[in-house]
Design a protein around this motif. Sequence first.
Motif, short mmCIF file in Angstrom:
data_model
loop_
_atom_site.label_atom_id
_atom_site.label_comp_id
_atom_site.label_asym_id
_atom_site.label_seq_id
_atom_site.Cartn_x
_atom_site.Cartn_y
_atom_site.Cartn_z
N ILE A 257 0.87 -1.18 0.00
CA ILE A 257 0.00 0.00 0.00
C ILE A 257 0.91 1.23 0.00
N LEU A 258 0.69 2.16 -0.92
CA LEU A 258 1.36 3.47 -0.86
C LEU A 258 0.28 4.51 -0.60
N ALA A 259 0.45 5.25 0.48
CA ALA A 259 -0.58 6.21 0.90
C ALA A 259 -0.01 7.62 0.96
N PHE A 260 -0.79 8.58 0.44
CA PHE A 260 -0.46 10.00 0.50
C PHE A 260 -1.41 10.64 1.51
N ALA A 261 -0.90 10.97 2.67
CA ALA A 261 -1.75 11.48 3.74
C ALA A 261 -2.11 12.95 3.52
N PRO A 262 -3.39 13.30 3.59
CA PRO A 262 -3.78 14.71 3.46
C PRO A 262 -3.40 15.48 4.71
N SER A 263 -3.34 16.82 4.59
CA SER A 263 -3.00 17.64 5.75
C SER A 263 -4.11 18.65 6.07
N ASP A 264 -5.33 18.36 5.58
CA ASP A 264 -6.47 19.21 5.92
C ASP A 264 -7.54 18.33 6.58
N GLU A 265 -8.79 18.76 6.51
CA GLU A 265 -9.87 18.03 7.18
C GLU A 265 -10.01 16.59 6.67
N PHE A 277 -5.20 -1.80 7.42
CA PHE A 277 -4.38 -2.53 6.45
C PHE A 277 -3.18 -3.18 7.13
N ALA A 278 -2.54 -2.45 8.04
CA ALA A 278 -1.38 -2.99 8.74
C ALA A 278 -1.74 -4.21 9.57
N GLU A 279 -2.89 -4.17 10.20
CA GLU A 279 -3.34 -5.30 11.01
C GLU A 279 -3.55 -6.56 10.17
N ARG A 280 -3.84 -6.37 8.89
CA ARG A 280 -4.04 -7.51 7.99
C ARG A 280 -2.73 -7.99 7.39
N ALA A 294 1.49 6.98 11.48
CA ALA A 294 2.07 6.12 12.50
C ALA A 294 1.91 4.63 12.22
N PRO A 295 0.78 4.19 11.64
CA PRO A 295 0.63 2.75 11.40
C PRO A 295 1.51 2.20 10.28
N ALA A 296 2.14 3.06 9.49
CA ALA A 296 2.92 2.60 8.34
C ALA A 296 4.24 1.97 8.77
N THR A 297 4.66 0.97 8.01
CA THR A 297 5.96 0.35 8.23
C THR A 297 7.07 1.28 7.77
N ILE A 298 6.84 1.93 6.61
CA ILE A 298 7.80 2.89 6.06
C ILE A 298 7.12 4.24 5.99
N LYS A 299 7.76 5.25 6.59
CA LYS A 299 7.20 6.60 6.62
C LYS A 299 8.06 7.52 5.77
N LEU A 300 7.46 8.09 4.73
CA LEU A 300 8.20 8.93 3.78
C LEU A 300 8.00 10.40 4.14
N PRO A 301 9.06 11.20 4.14
CA PRO A 301 8.95 12.62 4.51
C PRO A 301 8.28 13.43 3.41
N VAL A 302 7.65 14.52 3.80
CA VAL A 302 7.02 15.43 2.84
C VAL A 302 7.42 16.86 3.16
N ALA A 303 7.39 17.72 2.14
CA ALA A 303 7.66 19.14 2.32
C ALA A 303 6.38 19.84 2.75
N GLN A 304 6.44 20.58 3.82
CA GLN A 304 5.26 21.21 4.39
C GLN A 304 5.10 22.65 3.90
N SER A 305 3.87 23.03 3.61
CA SER A 305 3.51 24.40 3.23
C SER A 305 2.45 24.90 4.20
#
Length: 347
Positions: A257-265, A277-280, A294-305
């Motif tokens: 699973i590759l997930a792009f986490a939103p930073s708004d509502e 997904f991680a539990e499965r 936090a639930p991800a095995t690999i956490k990728l950094p993002v540039a914040q605006s």
Amino acid sequence: MPDTPSLMFSEAKSAADIVAAQIAANTSAMADVGARLRKLDPPFALTIARGSSDHAANFAKILFETRLGIPIVSQLPSLATLYHKTSPKVAGALALAISQSGKSPDLIEAARAARAQGALLIAMVNDEASPLAAEADIVFPLHAGSEKSVAATKSFIASLTAIAQLTAHWGEDAQLTKGLEGIGPTLSEAWSMDWEEALDPIASVRKILVLGRGLTWPIAAEAALKFKETAQIHAESFSSAEVAHGPMALVGEGDPILAFAPSDEAVSGFAERLAAFAERGAKVIAAGTGDTVAPATIKLPVAQSCDPAVTAIGMIASYYRFAEALARKLGLNPDEPPFLSKVTRTR
């Protein structure tokens, strides 16, 4: 991997400078059109696009509906060319046509038909001399320059930026305007992000699920397309809110699973979905910050605006660098995907 950068690498890397110049070049025209749209007050907007440009159109849908209160519908591009139909109910609406080349016959005909029925036609194109641009009431050039790699990168980022700039001027959105003023540095930072930890896990699979929500859902859709184009990995994108309506049943132990986490509502419930997904036993890789990933095995950094829309645009810049490296790791040429061409002349 070869030492010589691919065209995809060079073009995607240039996006930071391109959009900074684009914003400066288009500011006056955007301000004028924003005032015109506030006066017109269209009841809705329709988008006309295909491929990566259609993902940009979905970015417009989310921004217009959440920031401006303007609903957006997607126009069937082949409505005029195959079905020979027009829609008289678009009079007074905004028609937004988005195309890198501006040469696809179905987009040109759909745009022409919408304008003939009384819609205000805005074209966002990289080629100001294109047939699509010639049809428009208003043209916003993307200023991306020649794009030679089949995989669109800088033109997609320029499309998202133009959409965000139009939204900011139309809605007199101070936060989005501030975010766009700093988009050059944000994209430069995004390009420098180290996503190498995800290379080996993804290079070893032949299928992947890509998730986003809100402003990051079009980013996920674009990433899924590039997985197919450049890495020949079968990828499907979903909103994290929709994935539980069936697709989740297909994911089990070791599935990526590759997930792009939103930073708004739209972040609401995102961490819980990743945890499910991680539990499965799924291999969860997520771009984002804090508890959301936090639930991800690999956490990728993002540039914040300061604005979530600009943060989302930065995510696709980081992904493009990763996708190019992934293709080369797999021994593929990201510039020349098999059976594809730069201009798709659909009808």
